[in-house]
Design a protein around this motif. Structure first.
Motif, PDB file in Angstrom:
ATOM      1  N   GLU A  19       0.831  -1.220   0.000  1.00 25.64           N
ATOM      2  CA  GLU A  19       0.000   0.000   0.000  1.00 25.64           C
ATOM      3  C   GLU A  19       0.861   1.263   0.000  1.00 25.64           C
ATOM      4  O   GLU A  19       0.559   2.241  -0.677  1.00 25.64           O
ATOM      5  N   ARG A  77       2.178   2.014  -3.367  1.00 30.53           N
ATOM      6  CA  ARG A  77       1.150   2.626  -4.231  1.00 30.53           C
ATOM      7  C   ARG A  77       0.985   4.106  -3.873  1.00 30.53           C
ATOM      8  O   ARG A  77       0.865   4.950  -4.752  1.00 30.53           O
ATOM      9  N   GLU A 120       3.810   6.092  -5.365  1.00 34.14           N
ATOM     10  CA  GLU A 120       3.638   6.223  -6.822  1.00 34.14           C
ATOM     11  C   GLU A 120       2.660   7.354  -7.132  1.00 34.14           C
ATOM     12  O   GLU A 120       2.888   8.208  -7.988  1.00 34.14           O
ATOM     13  N   GLU A 121       1.573   7.338  -6.385  1.00 34.93           N
ATOM     14  CA  GLU A 121       0.510   8.337  -6.513  1.00 34.93           C
ATOM     15  C   GLU A 121       1.058   9.754  -6.261  1.00 34.93           C
ATOM     16  O   GLU A 121       0.847  10.673  -7.048  1.00 34.93           O
TER      17      GLU A 121
END
Lengths: 359, 359, 359, 359
Positions: free
Chosen positions: A187, A190, A193-194
């Motif tokens: 998580e 992610r 990355e976001e």
């Protein structure tokens, strides 16, 4: 104005600007006869290096430490150990357009107001790069602590609002964020990355645990062990909060919940985080630090320049999306510096009480 | 082992056990020519005194400070200022039954393990009473800061899980908990009453704000202003966490949210809590500390004695239900000690740059 | 055990063994905005170099200093200034036969007894070579003092029993012994030649004068200016005595002879050596140090080895016949380090009294 | 500006003005478990008291020390030991006529120039009376050293030009000048009588010997044992010179004469004064200090007042004719403070090397 020395008996002085010729540390007070090599230090520097992972600066930092003094035939001499890391990959040109602009969230403005001049290349002395010297010094402290079986480990318990829900210590060195929860790790990746896509950055929380610390370390009243740990950790650039044991959650507990019952077999809980009245109790020492999001973001921000004029800025260049994971070995280093110093401070007392003979 | 001195230029050394002959402080480095009287110090001591309010220890502490040196004809001399407060109301007999028992949550065990002996009367040096010397010294720092228009104020933002929802500064000195929210104050009082009935105790959160701090205070790298504040505040017995500005909440923010935009008119927010890269920015300095519940409770607890045998204990005697409100002036004192010291440290630099002439 | 740092505000830490990789210094607390180049430092290092003169070691020391940090665009930044001098001409083989033998008059035995191991190559940390780092740091202090018009000069007043009978300051830099008496210089040279032929060595006396020191420098009680000067000078390896002003001759004077009468035009004499009650009076500061003969001599001496067995020894190798003249710039450096530190310490007080505004 | 603290691990802070309310000391870092009573300290204070002997001030100083903290049930606790001596016999009226006049040879002018104001009563902080706090603290150091069999003794070797020709240690405590030569003592007494009649004062030389000091005490490079001793002794008001071992006479010796040959049975001489390369060698440590004549004399002298106007002055009041003998116990105290501190510093190293277990 001098403020670059840390410790009383195990005493570290660091130097160096981000894009200057070199960074380094001098360690004064390391006991003699401890095996120490450049590889011991290099090992810790590698842990601090940016990897090829998502969200980390592509800057290659082939940091090579050199021991300039204090070690002879593979052993510490008891004399000052000077460590130097030359800057090899500094690209200052990228900072040229920002040389008279204060990047928001950075020390550009405060350094300028304080000193009247500053090294604008890569943040100068206020750069996160300064921590390379802390990690190098911390590697020496690690060797000192090893002689007493004391171990320090830090890991990521939160990043970008994602919290680790377990402490699987075997997981920590398996992922690049030093996260003790494999699921949370996914998580967190992610989320990074976001943030990266948005040109933004993330903060988090790092927990540091010290095992094998004997009871008795810590000096009343001002030099309590937790007080010194708080200073050590808060002195890391991105840290905005420090807590010991139950920390801020202790504020919401009752005494009957927060006190750690003591039995002949030991304590039944560890809300104290291993420190009572500023002195180690023999339990694990547990600290947590709040890490703010890295201020260098590529989104547009309002700021001013040295003349005080309004300017809009986007900070490009080679930046990580979070101070985590690189701050993790730095936290370990700082805790080790404190413990090595306080171990020596307590040894004085112990030696005296035992009528240790001299020489 | 020495650990009872704080500060570099404005340097305070404290002494004294809870039930010993006296407590006190020596302040070395206070500039000359500052008006100072015993009343200035007494005023602050009174703020720390237990009142007649619910939940506070009935111990009468008619603490009277005496200035033994460093002041002549109403002005500081530049020489050490020695302050002494004799213990008049110490009743050690109540502690006699506990003399070889380690009270849970207290430093009894760690002091014993560290030193091999301890003053068991009222906690000895690890007693909260030790802070009377900090408050006395802080009163001198307050006078130093006043010359530069710097003001420090602390107040209670949480107690027993009740949070202040506003910061009505005019309210702070109207209630005995130094709470800036009259409504929350009422709830807090009820919570204390409840805890008292249960023989239990409560923790809380204190916020400290410094106004009028000029930019430039703070020394990179280890002696950052926030690092020193963290040490100063964490060195207070009951404190288990310290945060600056957004603190732990910064860990959940993005860079774009956490950075404080800078305009020609000043900063647009203060997530940094007035400190950037360890140096004051000219904004308000904002810290918060987590205060653990007082460990002395009358409910039964498990513990051991000096021989390591299991014992059940109920701590009677004269105890507050919470370190709040008495810790509030102590927090102010510690922040003042840091600021006075760092003000002097920055004045060196300033004087040099301005080619201040001598003598 | 840490003991390699000197100064409170202008703080120097040195490192390095005689035949290790490098020697150096980190200066923390140097004010920003002072012009500083490697040439400024190199100039002082050259003064300390052995020349081609009679009685000096033929070791070529092409010492080149590098500034690793703290200077940007030719000016000090206010951050730590790291200086490094790599050892290029170290020939350790000559020391191999002596590696387990304690040379008389040297620290070989005490280092071994203290640390349990030692770097035997060229004396390791206890070598006179260590002073190269002091001279480098002193060159930075010189720049600080120059901003306030303070000048320090040392010269040889006795060597091998030959005393300078006058103080012709213009002569000092004309001869290689820094002797202010051309005639005495000739005699001193003859004495050195003689000692050299005998395989022996000579001691002497160096006088150090500081001009332009404003009144007010020095901190009662323990940190008196003369106390710190005594420490600074006695910390130089070969120094066995330090005196201020009339020094030991004051012991034979009466009060009426020793007191310096004060008039509206200034003091009528300077028996105090420019320091009264530990504080500079505005007069010239005058110190003298006793320099012992270099212990490395080629005549046979009795000693023991690490096992405690009797050994006869002749110390060959590259040695000077006297620590003079090379100690002369070292004395200047140490006095400058003290004065730079004490200047800054007094500036704090001055700035505060003048209500110096910040930032 | 802070300068009233001495030592690193055994750390003493003193306070107090000559005619203020009290003088005293806080000792931080004294190991726990050492027997200590007010009588132990009082004993040393008595040695420093002016007797009824010729040439000593008739001021009665019934100095009574009180221990305010750090001692419990007759033993040190490891917490700060605060000592206070109230001023009972201060007669300030005698100083009133001199309140704006700078007494020659005193710190009146330098204090005024430094601080801009001063306590003119009896010299304020710059009075010799300040040393009462040193002697009190030194009495605690004596107890620490006693645990390791270290003894310090000082005695008068010269007074008013009369030199002791022998060192009969058994004689020292038989005469009021602490002179180890009964014959010289008689001459010294005559010289004092003479000076007194002339309204003048005398200087002298005190020698201090420390026995039982183990090898290994002393920290290279700046914190050499001799460097710290020099600072300690030079910080005593009347001292103008310090030498170790052969001292200034070493400057006239050859290396072959000055080196102390080493044999399996020990050193054959002690020109080094027990210290080699800044580290104790196990021999007796020998220091000598030059004591200037007391500046307060009743003969007329030239000086100025605070406005800078010419004034003639005769200093009346209660003054000794020489700082000797009262400085003798002060010298002992300062050497003890250094040795206690350096003993603890070396114990750290020793304990570490021996893998001393904790707690």
């Amino acid at each position: 104005m001098a403020g670059n020395t840390f410790g009383t008996l195990f005493r570290v002085t660091t130097f160096g600007e981000s894009h200057g010729r070199a960074l380094g540390a001098v360690i004064d007070g390391c006991p003699p006869g401890i095996p120490l090599s450049e590889e011991d230090i290099q090992f810790e520097l590698e842990r601090r290096r940016p990897g090829k992972h998502l969200g980390e600066s592509p800057r290659k930092e082939p940091d090579r430490v050199e021991i300039l003094s204090g070690v002879f035939e593979g052993q510490t001499l008891g004399t000052p150990i000077a460590l130097v890391i030359y800057n090899r990959d500094a690209k200052s040109a990228a900072y040229e357009p920002l040389k008279d602009i204060f990047r928001p969230g950075h020390g550009d403005c405060t350094y300028f107001w304080k000193y009247g001049l500053r090294d604008w290349r890569g943040g100068g002395r206020s750069s996160g790069r300064e921590t390379v010297a802390r990690v190098a010094a911390g590697a020496v402290a690690k060797k000192v602590l090893a002689e007493y079986g004391i171990q320090v480990q830090a890991y990521t318990v939160a990043l970008g609002g994602v919290w680790a829900r377990k402490r699987d210590l075997s997981e920590i060195n398996r992922n690049h964020l030093f996260c003790p929860d494999a699921e949370a790790y996914e998580e967190m990746c992610r989320r990074i990355e976001e943030a990266r896509r948005e040109g933004d950055s993330l903060g988090g929380v790092v927990e540091i645990v010290a095992r094998g610390v004997p009871p008795g370390l810590g000096e009343p009243v001002f030099d309590k062990l937790d007080a010194e740990l708080a200073k050590a950790l808060m002195s890391i650039g991105a840290v905005k909060g420090v807590e010991i044991g139950a920390g801020f959650s202790a504020a919401e507990k009752k005494g009957s919940e927060n006190n750690d019952p003591l039995t002949p077999e030991g304590f039944l809980s560890n809300n104290a985080g291993g420190i009572l009245a500023g002195i180690s109790s023999g339990q694990e020492i547990v600290c947590r630090v709040a890490v703010k999001p890295i201020p260098s973001i590529s989104r547009e921000q309002l700021t001013i320049n040295e003349k005080g004029e309004a300017v809009k800025i986007r900070v490009g260049g080679r930046h990580d999306a979070s101070a985590i994971p690189r701050i993790v070995p730095v936290c370990e280093a700082m805790v080790r510096l404190v413990l090595a110093d306080y171990l020596l401070r307590q040894l004085v007392l112990k030696a005296f009480r035992n009528h240790e003979t001299l020489p």
